[in-house]
Design a protein around this motif. Sequence first.
Motif, PDB file in Angstrom:
ATOM      1  N   TRP A 187      -1.004   2.924  -4.061  1.00 40.74           N
ATOM      2  CA  TRP A 187       0.339   2.394  -4.577  1.00 40.74           C
ATOM      3  C   TRP A 187       1.256   1.992  -3.501  1.00 40.74           C
ATOM      4  CZ3 TRP A 187       1.253   0.672  -9.670  1.00 40.74           C
ATOM      5  CH2 TRP A 187       0.501   0.952 -10.601  1.00 40.74           C
ATOM      6  N   TRP A 207       0.328  -6.013  -9.628  1.00 40.45           N
ATOM      7  CA  TRP A 207       1.645  -5.846  -9.641  1.00 40.45           C
ATOM      8  C   TRP A 207       2.001  -5.110 -10.891  1.00 40.45           C
ATOM      9  CZ3 TRP A 207       5.302  -5.985  -5.623  1.00 40.45           C
ATOM     10  CH2 TRP A 207       4.929  -6.945  -4.462  1.00 40.45           C
ATOM     11  N   TYR A 228       9.527  -2.601  -9.044  1.00 41.97           N
ATOM     12  CA  TYR A 228       8.020  -3.697  -8.977  1.00 41.97           C
ATOM     13  C   TYR A 228       7.225  -2.968  -7.776  1.00 41.97           C
ATOM     14  CZ  TYR A 228       9.848  -7.039 -12.140  1.00 41.97           C
ATOM     15  OH  TYR A 228      10.116  -7.765 -13.114  1.00 41.97           O
ATOM     16  N   SER A 229       6.033  -2.659  -8.262  1.00 43.17           N
ATOM     17  CA  SER A 229       5.121  -1.845  -7.172  1.00 43.17           C
ATOM     18  C   SER A 229       3.676  -2.734  -7.076  1.00 43.17           C
ATOM     19  CB  SER A 229       4.935  -0.506  -7.573  1.00 43.17           C
ATOM     20  OG  SER A 229       5.760   0.121  -7.727  1.00 43.17           O
ATOM     21  N   CYS A 230       3.345  -2.914  -5.922  1.00 40.45           N
ATOM     22  CA  CYS A 230       1.809  -3.446  -5.875  1.00 40.45           C
ATOM     23  C   CYS A 230       0.991  -2.423  -5.653  1.00 40.45           C
ATOM     24  CB  CYS A 230       1.659  -4.351  -4.588  1.00 40.45           C
ATOM     25  SG  CYS A 230       1.935  -3.528  -3.072  1.00 40.45           S
ATOM     26  N   GLN A 290       5.387   1.804  -2.352  1.00 44.00           N
ATOM     27  CA  GLN A 290       6.412   2.790  -2.703  1.00 44.00           C
ATOM     28  C   GLN A 290       7.521   1.817  -3.652  1.00 44.00           C
ATOM     29  OE1 GLN A 290       6.530   0.928   0.002  1.00 44.00           O
ATOM     30  NE2 GLN A 290       8.305  -0.155  -0.010  1.00 44.00           N
ATOM     31  N   GLY A 291       7.266   0.770  -3.927  1.00 46.07           N
ATOM     32  CA  GLY A 291       8.138  -0.026  -4.710  1.00 46.07           C
ATOM     33  C   GLY A 291       9.226  -0.760  -4.399  1.00 46.07           C
ATOM     34  N   THR A 292       9.786  -1.632  -4.894  1.00 47.51           N
ATOM     35  CA  THR A 292      10.995  -2.362  -4.477  1.00 47.51           C
ATOM     36  C   THR A 292      11.668  -2.851  -5.878  1.00 47.51           C
ATOM     37  OG1 THR A 292      11.648  -4.422  -3.477  1.00 47.51           O
ATOM     38  CG2 THR A 292       9.773  -4.641  -4.646  1.00 47.51           C
ATOM     39  N   ARG A 313       5.281  -2.843 -13.099  1.00 50.90           N
ATOM     40  CA  ARG A 313       6.767  -2.694 -12.998  1.00 50.90           C
ATOM     41  C   ARG A 313       6.998  -1.638 -13.837  1.00 50.90           C
ATOM     42  NH1 ARG A 313       9.351  -7.809 -16.174  1.00 50.90           N
ATOM     43  NH2 ARG A 313       9.043  -7.238 -18.310  1.00 50.90           N
ATOM     44  N   ARG A 339       5.260   2.473 -17.041  1.00 52.04           N
ATOM     45  CA  ARG A 339       5.051   1.631 -15.991  1.00 52.04           C
ATOM     46  C   ARG A 339       4.013   0.516 -16.652  1.00 52.04           C
ATOM     47  NH1 ARG A 339       2.314   3.822 -10.589  1.00 52.04           N
ATOM     48  NH2 ARG A 339       4.412   3.798 -10.022  1.00 52.04           N
ATOM     49  N   GLU A 347       5.729  -2.760   0.182  1.00 53.56           N
ATOM     50  CA  GLU A 347       6.478  -3.895  -0.909  1.00 53.56           C
ATOM     51  C   GLU A 347       7.695  -4.356  -0.003  1.00 53.56           C
ATOM     52  OE1 GLU A 347       4.788  -1.399  -4.084  1.00 53.56           O
ATOM     53  OE2 GLU A 347       5.671  -1.013  -2.134  1.00 53.56           O
ATOM     54  N   CYS A 367       3.651  -7.910  -0.541  1.00 56.26           N
ATOM     55  CA  CYS A 367       3.015  -6.575  -0.543  1.00 56.26           C
ATOM     56  C   CYS A 367       1.999  -6.807   0.685  1.00 56.26           C
ATOM     57  CB  CYS A 367       2.172  -6.116  -1.607  1.00 56.26           C
ATOM     58  SG  CYS A 367       1.199  -4.700  -1.628  1.00 56.26           S
TER      59      CYS A 367
END
Length: 124
Positions: free
Chosen positions: A114, A36, A94-96, A116-118, A38, A45, A6, A22
């Motif tokens: 998954w 997506w 937020y993760s995809c 790593q998230g942003t 979060r 989550r 992401e 992503c």
Amino acid sequence: QVQLVESGGGLVQAGGSLRLSCAASGRTDNIARMGWFRQAPGKEREFVAAITWGGGYTAYADFVKGRFTISRDNAKNMVYVQMNNLKPEDTAVYSCAARLRVRSSASPDDYDYWGQGTQVTVSS
């Protein structure tokens, strides 16, 4: 295996916009849906939005309808979420995620890969 990365998070004032990206790589031909999610500090989550990899069918959580738009570019193996009119309560990581099975799902447990998230932080 599918790898997801992401980007696009950051700090924005309430009412502002961000677009998260992503990038998918690896066995992307196995992907049926992208989602997506979060997670805010101290919270579970939660589902934000999803899109089918090939057909463009979308689904949204009620709290983002009318504000967030999910899209994909299969040629680039990219999925995006355009987030408008952001609110402080949208602050989260937020993760995809990629789901290999066709049936739709909003449960994180049903997604197979998954990123790593942003971090998205919305100031008031």
